[in-house]
Motif scaffolding. Structure first.
Motif, PDB file in Angstrom:
ATOM      1  N   VAL A 190       0.863  -1.175   0.000  1.00  0.00           N
ATOM      2  CA  VAL A 190       0.000   0.000   0.000  1.00  0.00           C
ATOM      3  C   VAL A 190       0.902   1.228   0.000  1.00  0.00           C
ATOM      4  O   VAL A 190       1.721   1.400   0.893  1.00  0.00           O
ATOM      5  N   TYR A 191       0.767   2.047  -1.031  1.00  0.00           N
ATOM      6  CA  TYR A 191       1.584   3.245  -1.122  1.00  0.00           C
ATOM      7  C   TYR A 191       0.784   4.452  -0.664  1.00  0.00           C
ATOM      8  O   TYR A 191      -0.356   4.646  -1.042  1.00  0.00           O
ATOM      9  N   ALA A 192       1.383   5.255   0.137  1.00  0.00           N
ATOM     10  CA  ALA A 192       0.767   6.509   0.554  1.00  0.00           C
ATOM     11  C   ALA A 192       1.377   7.615  -0.291  1.00  0.00           C
ATOM     12  O   ALA A 192       2.488   7.491  -0.786  1.00  0.00           O
ATOM     13  N   ALA A 193       0.636   8.686  -0.454  1.00  0.00           N
ATOM     14  CA  ALA A 193       1.164   9.817  -1.206  1.00  0.00           C
ATOM     15  C   ALA A 193       2.437  10.312  -0.534  1.00  0.00           C
ATOM     16  O   ALA A 193       2.554  10.303   0.686  1.00  0.00           O
ATOM     17  N   GLU A 194       3.378  10.729  -1.362  1.00  0.00           N
ATOM     18  CA  GLU A 194       4.667  11.146  -0.820  1.00  0.00           C
ATOM     19  C   GLU A 194       5.148  12.397  -1.541  1.00  0.00           C
ATOM     20  O   GLU A 194       5.070  12.488  -2.757  1.00  0.00           O
TER      21      GLU A 194
ATOM     22  N   HIS B   5      20.493  17.035  -1.000  1.00  0.00           N
ATOM     23  CA  HIS B   5      19.816  16.563   0.203  1.00  0.00           C
ATOM     24  C   HIS B   5      18.336  16.358  -0.121  1.00  0.00           C
ATOM     25  O   HIS B   5      17.700  17.244  -0.698  1.00  0.00           O
ATOM     26  N   ALA B   6      17.824  15.194   0.219  1.00  0.00           N
ATOM     27  CA  ALA B   6      16.421  14.875  -0.067  1.00  0.00           C
ATOM     28  C   ALA B   6      15.603  14.881   1.215  1.00  0.00           C
ATOM     29  O   ALA B   6      16.025  14.340   2.239  1.00  0.00           O
ATOM     30  N   LEU B   7      14.438  15.497   1.135  1.00  0.00           N
ATOM     31  CA  LEU B   7      13.477  15.504   2.238  1.00  0.00           C
ATOM     32  C   LEU B   7      12.240  14.781   1.739  1.00  0.00           C
ATOM     33  O   LEU B   7      11.695  15.137   0.687  1.00  0.00           O
ATOM     34  N   LYS B   8      11.785  13.776   2.463  1.00  0.00           N
ATOM     35  CA  LYS B   8      10.599  13.031   2.062  1.00  0.00           C
ATOM     36  C   LYS B   8       9.531  13.154   3.140  1.00  0.00           C
ATOM     37  O   LYS B   8       9.826  13.014   4.324  1.00  0.00           O
ATOM     38  N   PHE B   9       8.297  13.392   2.684  1.00  0.00           N
ATOM     39  CA  PHE B   9       7.184  13.557   3.600  1.00  0.00           C
ATOM     40  C   PHE B   9       6.014  12.724   3.120  1.00  0.00           C
ATOM     41  O   PHE B   9       5.623  12.804   1.955  1.00  0.00           O
ATOM     42  N   ASP B  10       5.468  11.959   4.015  1.00  0.00           N
ATOM     43  CA  ASP B  10       4.252  11.211   3.751  1.00  0.00           C
ATOM     44  C   ASP B  10       3.088  12.193   3.832  1.00  0.00           C
ATOM     45  O   ASP B  10       3.112  13.114   4.644  1.00  0.00           O
ATOM     46  N   ALA B  11       2.088  12.028   2.987  1.00  0.00           N
ATOM     47  CA  ALA B  11       0.937  12.940   2.994  1.00  0.00           C
ATOM     48  C   ALA B  11       0.216  12.936   4.330  1.00  0.00           C
ATOM     49  O   ALA B  11      -0.509  13.875   4.647  1.00  0.00           O
TER      50      ALA B  11
END
Length: 171
Positions: free
Chosen positions: A17-21, A105-111
């Protein structure tokens, strides 16, 4: 008849299950200057009204030195400071971080991240602002629609304190 049903159900359970990112990549260029200090960087979401809607990251010197504590220089991130920083109690939990060296530099955020989940549907921009002691200041914006109904991406190119900045949304 039971075996195919079991195989179908097993396949559904194995599907991830993928959440928006939301991913923001920020490049801090390597500068050849006589006196180099890592930049202070603020990454935030700005609404169509120009107000800060969510703080995503603030990178600054977090320990005391002979020059003082790094919070002293945060007002130099002028746009972020006026819109959000001056009302914050620092360090901001989950937002504050140390300055970063040159590189990508990468910043990742889940919705579902509290910083994003509170946004009302509409048009926004990711704003990246950088300022460096004995250096310059630069601000880049990349617009996006929230919530993302389809994949979105955007890029901006800095000229001095920031390199390439990109935004990618995966619904």
């Amino acid at each position: 008849m039971r075996i195919p049903l079991t195989i179908v159900l097993g396949g559904l359970l194995a599907t991830p299950v993928y959440a928006a990112e939301l991913t923001v990549e920020v490049e801090i260029p390597r500068l050849t200057v006589a006196e180099y200090h890592r930049p202070y960087v603020a990454v935030y979401v700005e609404g169509a009204d120009g107000k800060a809607a969510a703080d995503l990251a603030v990178w600054y010197m977090q320990k005391d030195t002979a020059e003082g504590h790094g919070t002293k220089w945060l007002p130099d991130l002028r746009q972020w400071w006026r819109k959000s920083g001056r009302t914050q109690t620092l360090p901001v939990d989950g937002v504050s971080g140390p300055t970063r060296p040159a590189g990508r530099h990468a910043l990742k955020f889940d919705a579902r991240d509290p910083r994003l989940s509170g946004l009302a549907p509409g048009r926004y921009a990711v704003v990246v602002e950088a300022v460096r002691e004995v250096g310059g200041r630069e601000l880049l914006k990349i617009p996006f629609d929230w919530p993302a109904k389809a994949a979105q991406s955007g890029k901006a190119q800095g000229r001095s304190e920031l390199g390439a900045v990109s935004l990618a949304f995966r619904p």
